[in-house]
Scaffold this motif. Sequence first.
Motif, short mmCIF file in Angstrom:
data_model
loop_
_atom_site.label_atom_id
_atom_site.label_comp_id
_atom_site.label_asym_id
_atom_site.label_seq_id
_atom_site.Cartn_x
_atom_site.Cartn_y
_atom_site.Cartn_z
N PRO A 121 -8.53 -1.28 -6.22
CA PRO A 121 -7.23 -1.79 -6.06
C PRO A 121 -6.39 -0.62 -5.21
O PRO A 121 -6.62 0.41 -5.34
CB PRO A 121 -6.84 -2.13 -7.57
N PRO A 122 -5.28 -1.34 -4.61
CA PRO A 122 -4.41 -0.31 -4.02
C PRO A 122 -3.69 0.53 -5.01
O PRO A 122 -3.77 0.16 -6.09
CB PRO A 122 -3.26 -1.26 -3.32
N MET A 123 -3.38 1.83 -4.73
CA MET A 123 -2.94 2.86 -5.44
C MET A 123 -1.82 3.60 -5.07
O MET A 123 -1.45 3.62 -3.64
CB MET A 123 -4.17 3.56 -6.06
N SER A 124 -0.83 4.22 -5.93
CA SER A 124 0.12 4.98 -5.44
C SER A 124 -0.44 6.19 -5.03
O SER A 124 -1.56 6.59 -5.29
CB SER A 124 0.97 5.23 -6.84
N ALA A 125 0.43 6.97 -4.50
CA ALA A 125 0.01 8.38 -4.00
C ALA A 125 -0.44 9.54 -5.23
O ALA A 125 -1.36 10.14 -4.91
CB ALA A 125 1.11 9.20 -3.34
N ALA A 126 0.24 9.13 -6.30
CA ALA A 126 -0.13 9.93 -7.36
C ALA A 126 -1.41 9.62 -7.90
O ALA A 126 -2.29 10.48 -8.38
CB ALA A 126 0.89 9.75 -8.59
N SER A 127 -1.72 8.24 -7.84
CA SER A 127 -3.13 7.71 -8.36
C SER A 127 -3.89 8.24 -7.46
O SER A 127 -5.34 8.47 -7.74
CB SER A 127 -3.07 6.29 -8.66
N MET A 128 -3.72 8.53 -6.28
CA MET A 128 -4.73 8.58 -4.87
C MET A 128 -5.02 10.13 -5.24
O MET A 128 -6.30 10.74 -5.48
CB MET A 128 -4.16 8.52 -3.73
N ALA A 129 -4.02 10.96 -5.56
CA ALA A 129 -4.19 12.40 -5.97
C ALA A 129 -5.05 12.57 -7.21
O ALA A 129 -6.28 13.35 -7.26
CB ALA A 129 -2.97 13.17 -6.25
N THR A 130 -4.83 11.50 -8.27
CA THR A 130 -5.51 11.91 -9.39
C THR A 130 -7.03 11.46 -9.24
O THR A 130 -8.05 12.04 -9.62
CB THR A 130 -5.00 10.93 -10.38
#
Length: 259
Positions: A124-133
């Motif tokens: 699923p698409p993700m936020s920048a914070a989720s991508m960094a996580t």
Amino acid sequence: MAGAEPMVADLRDESDELDALVADLPAERWAEPTPSPGWTIAHQIAHLLWTDRVALMAVTDEPAFAALLEEAGKDPGGFVDAGAEELAAASANELLADWRNTRNRLHDELLTVAEGRKLPWFGPPMSAASMATARLMETWAHGLDVADTLGVDRPATGRLRSIAHIGVRTRDFAFAVNGLAPPADPFLVQLRAPDGSTWSWGPEDATQRVTGSALDFCMLVTQRRPLSKLDVTATGEDAERWLGIAQAFAGPPGAGRSA
């Protein structure tokens, strides 16, 4: 982009810690096999480089990422490994320099992502914070393989909380990817943090429970150690089943580790 800043900072620190492990290695040691079957230290860094490149593409060039995603769909089981294999053929100096440049560009670009924007990914698409996580989780896991190869015992840090959080959040995914219906009831997950405090997810009155070491839980959900070697305990049939299939990473069910 305040929401992503703490996670990007943690990702930088985790990446720098792994960098320090390999920066002064003689070139021949990059060819040493790691606990991941068929992968050397060079493969581990090459995989991180490949994935950081793709993540950077998702941030800066969504059409190019869409084309890559379509190509990956033709061989979902081997596409990522092929990328690591190709990049691992570079010299140690070239590989390390490329990873440093790519990851730093990615970290900087993540801080520019507009609030509310969702980045495309293999799941699923993700936020920048989720991508960094997600990048933090993978960097830690592959860094653990490198550390194990070198006989280095890395101290646990508070960065594990974000990795544990992914592990908890991917509970239903782990069931689904194994062809099982996700449990209807919530779980309580209580983990002993590196500083001795308790990290907790879920309702206190849940009958399905997972308790133990946060470090060991992170090793479990990244499939770096078998459950039999870890201080992680389940109470309840569904919780026990989850610990046998848990995975915090995307893709088909992982093979796990026997040692």
